[in-house]
Enzyme design. Sequence first.
Site, short mmCIF file in Angstrom:
data_model
loop_
_atom_site.label_atom_id
_atom_site.label_comp_id
_atom_site.label_asym_id
_atom_site.label_seq_id
_atom_site.Cartn_x
_atom_site.Cartn_y
_atom_site.Cartn_z
N ASN A 64 -54.73 52.55 4.21
CA ASN A 64 -55.05 51.15 4.57
C ASN A 64 -56.11 50.56 3.64
O ASN A 64 -56.47 49.39 3.77
CB ASN A 64 -55.50 51.03 6.03
CG ASN A 64 -56.73 51.86 6.33
OD1 ASN A 64 -57.38 52.37 5.41
ND2 ASN A 64 -57.03 52.02 7.60
N TYR A 95 -67.22 63.17 15.79
CA TYR A 95 -66.35 63.45 14.64
C TYR A 95 -65.69 64.83 14.79
O TYR A 95 -64.47 64.97 14.67
CB TYR A 95 -67.17 63.38 13.35
CG TYR A 95 -66.47 63.95 12.15
CD1 TYR A 95 -65.36 63.31 11.62
CD2 TYR A 95 -66.89 65.15 11.58
CE1 TYR A 95 -64.69 63.84 10.53
CE2 TYR A 95 -66.22 65.69 10.49
CZ TYR A 95 -65.13 65.04 9.97
OH TYR A 95 -64.47 65.57 8.90
N LEU A 142 -75.09 64.36 0.58
CA LEU A 142 -76.27 64.79 -0.16
C LEU A 142 -76.12 64.70 -1.69
O LEU A 142 -76.95 64.07 -2.35
CB LEU A 142 -76.61 66.24 0.24
CG LEU A 142 -77.84 66.82 -0.44
CD1 LEU A 142 -79.10 66.07 -0.01
CD2 LEU A 142 -77.99 68.30 -0.14
N THR A 191 -62.24 70.43 9.72
CA THR A 191 -63.65 70.42 9.28
C THR A 191 -64.48 71.55 9.88
O THR A 191 -64.17 72.03 10.98
CB THR A 191 -64.30 69.08 9.69
OG1 THR A 191 -65.69 69.13 9.42
CG2 THR A 191 -64.14 68.82 11.18
N ASP A 203 -51.53 50.89 7.88
CA ASP A 203 -52.45 51.54 8.81
C ASP A 203 -51.65 52.48 9.70
O ASP A 203 -50.51 52.19 10.05
CB ASP A 203 -53.11 50.44 9.66
CG ASP A 203 -54.43 50.92 10.20
OD1 ASP A 203 -54.40 51.81 11.08
OD2 ASP A 203 -55.47 50.43 9.74
N GLY A 230 -60.44 53.78 1.05
CA GLY A 230 -59.80 54.27 -0.18
C GLY A 230 -59.87 53.23 -1.30
O GLY A 230 -60.20 52.06 -1.06
N ILE A 237 -85.36 64.29 2.42
CA ILE A 237 -84.90 65.59 2.92
C ILE A 237 -84.97 65.54 4.45
O ILE A 237 -86.05 65.42 5.03
CB ILE A 237 -85.78 66.74 2.39
CG1 ILE A 237 -85.79 66.74 0.86
CG2 ILE A 237 -85.30 68.07 2.96
CD1 ILE A 237 -86.64 67.84 0.24
N1 UFG Z 1 -79.11 65.54 3.68
C1 UFG Z 1 -80.42 65.18 3.34
N2 UFG Z 1 -80.63 63.93 2.84
C2 UFG Z 1 -79.62 63.02 2.67
C3 UFG Z 1 -78.30 63.40 3.01
C4 UFG Z 1 -78.09 64.67 3.52
O1 UFG Z 1 -81.35 65.96 3.49
O2 UFG Z 1 -79.90 61.89 2.24
C5 UFG Z 1 -78.87 66.89 4.20
C6 UFG Z 1 -78.22 66.89 5.56
O3 UFG Z 1 -79.20 66.80 6.57
C7 UFG Z 1 -77.48 68.23 5.52
C8 UFG Z 1 -77.09 68.41 4.06
O4 UFG Z 1 -77.95 67.52 3.34
O5 UFG Z 1 -78.35 69.26 5.88
C9 UFG Z 1 -75.65 68.04 3.78
O6 UFG Z 1 -75.40 66.77 4.33
P1 UFG Z 1 -74.08 65.92 4.04
O7 UFG Z 1 -74.23 64.63 4.78
O8 UFG Z 1 -73.83 65.88 2.58
O9 UFG Z 1 -72.93 66.81 4.69
P2 UFG Z 1 -72.79 67.40 6.17
O10 UFG Z 1 -73.06 68.86 6.07
O11 UFG Z 1 -73.57 66.64 7.16
O12 UFG Z 1 -71.29 67.05 6.51
C10 UFG Z 1 -70.24 67.27 5.62
C11 UFG Z 1 -69.16 66.20 5.84
C12 UFG Z 1 -68.55 66.32 7.19
C13 UFG Z 1 -68.09 67.73 7.43
C14 UFG Z 1 -69.22 68.71 7.17
C15 UFG Z 1 -68.73 70.11 7.31
O13 UFG Z 1 -69.73 64.90 5.71
O14 UFG Z 1 -67.46 65.44 7.25
O15 UFG Z 1 -69.71 68.53 5.87
O16 UFG Z 1 -69.72 71.01 6.94
F1 UFG Z 1 -67.69 67.88 8.69
#
Ligand code: UFG
Length: 329
Positions: free
Chosen positions: A32, A141, A188, A117, A51, A36, A205
Site C-alpha cells: 500500500n 506488536y 538503533l 519476530t 491494501d 514502503g 542510550i
Molecule cells: N536503542 C537505544 N537508542 C535508540 C534506539 C534503540 O538505546 O535510539 C536500543 C533499544 O533500547 C534496544 C536496542 O537499541 O535495546 C535495539 O533497539 P531497536 O529499536 O533497534 O530494535 P528492537 O530490539 O527494539 O526491535 C527490533 C525490531 C522489532 C523486532 C525485534 C526483535 O524493531 O520489530 O527487533 O528482536 F521484533
Amino acid sequence: MKILVTGGAGYIGSHAVRRLLQYNYKVVVYDNLVNGHKESLPAEAELVVGDLNDKEKLDKLFKEHEFDAVMHFAGFIEVGESMKNPAKYYKNNVVNTLNLLEAMVNNNVKKIIFSSTAALFGYPDEIPIKEETKKEPVNVYGRTKLMTEQMLKDFDAAYGLKFIALRYFNASGADFGIGEDHNPETHLIPIILQVAMGKRKAIKIFGTDYLTKDGTCIRDYIHVTDLINAHVLALKKLLSANESNYYNLGNGNGYSVKEIIEAAREITSHPIPAIKSKRRSGDPAVLVADSTKIQKELGWKPKYDLKAIIKSAWEWHKNNPSGFEENIN
Ligand code: UFG
C-alpha cells in the site's frame, strides 16, 4: 515460479524481491506504500498498489496470477506505537493477514513464508532463544505476530495451508544499492548512522542499568542479506517438502548498545556522541537467537558479522542521505 510478495516495497521485502529475481522467480509485489518506497523496486518486479484490507482487490490479484507461494512481509513493526495504538496493529497485522490467508485458501494457493519476530518471546526465560522457548509477548506488536502464527497453524490443520514462520531478530544492514528508510526511524543502527551524518546531535542510550556486561541491552543483529537468503531456502523447502515449520533467525551473537555505538565510531570515524537515557518500556535485557534448527534443517549459515552489517548500512546512508527521496533506479 511466481511469488506474491506483500510489503515488497519495504525494507526487508525489497531486499527479498531482488534476491528472488536473481533466482529467476517471477515477482508480484502487493504494497500500500504507506511505509514502503516504490523507488526500492526494480523494473522487473510488478507492483500492485493495494491494501490487505481490500478483499476484492486481493481476490482479483489471486485470480489474475497463478501464484506458487506468498512471502508475507507486510505489517507494522513499531513496538512503542503498537502499545499506543493497538487497534492499528490488530487491524493490519492480524485482520489483514486473515484476509490474505482467506484469499489464498479461496484461490488454492497454499504456501506462505511469514515474517515473524523475536518479540514473541517477551522476556525470555532462556538465552539463546530456541524455537520452543516460552512465548509470552510483552507488547501488542509481539502478540499480533503470535496470533498470526496461531492462525497459520489452524489454517494448516483445517485447509492444508503450509507455512514457514521465520522469527527475525534484529534485521539490519543493506544490499543491492537499497537500504533501510523508515519514517520516523526508531532502530538503533540507522539512528546511530544519522548521528554520524550530522542529522542528529547524539544517540540516546535507552537504559544503562540492565544486568548485562556494560549495563546496556544486548541484541542479535542479523544482516538483511542473511535474512533473505533464509527466505529463499525456506521457500525451496516449502515448495518441495510441503511441511509447515518455525525457525528462529539470528546471528547467534549478542552485542550491547554500547558495543554497537563503538563499532559504528570505528567504521564511520565519527565521534558519535551518546547520552545516557532512561529505559524504553518493553525492552528485554537480552535477545539472542539459537539458529541451530535452520542451520541443520535448511543448511542456512549467516555470512555477515557486525562490522559488515554496519559498513553496508553506512554505505547506503552516505550515498542516500535523504533515503529513497532520491530516485535510485
Ligand atoms: N536503542 C537505544 N537508542 C535508540 C534506539 C534503540 O538505546 O535510539 C536500543 C533499544 O533500547 C534496544 C536496542 O537499541 O535495546 C535495539 O533497539 P531497536 O529499536 O533497534 O530494535 P528492537 O530490539 O527494539 O526491535 C527490533 C525490531 C522489532 C523486532 C525485534 C526483535 O524493531 O520489530 O527487533 O528482536 F521484533
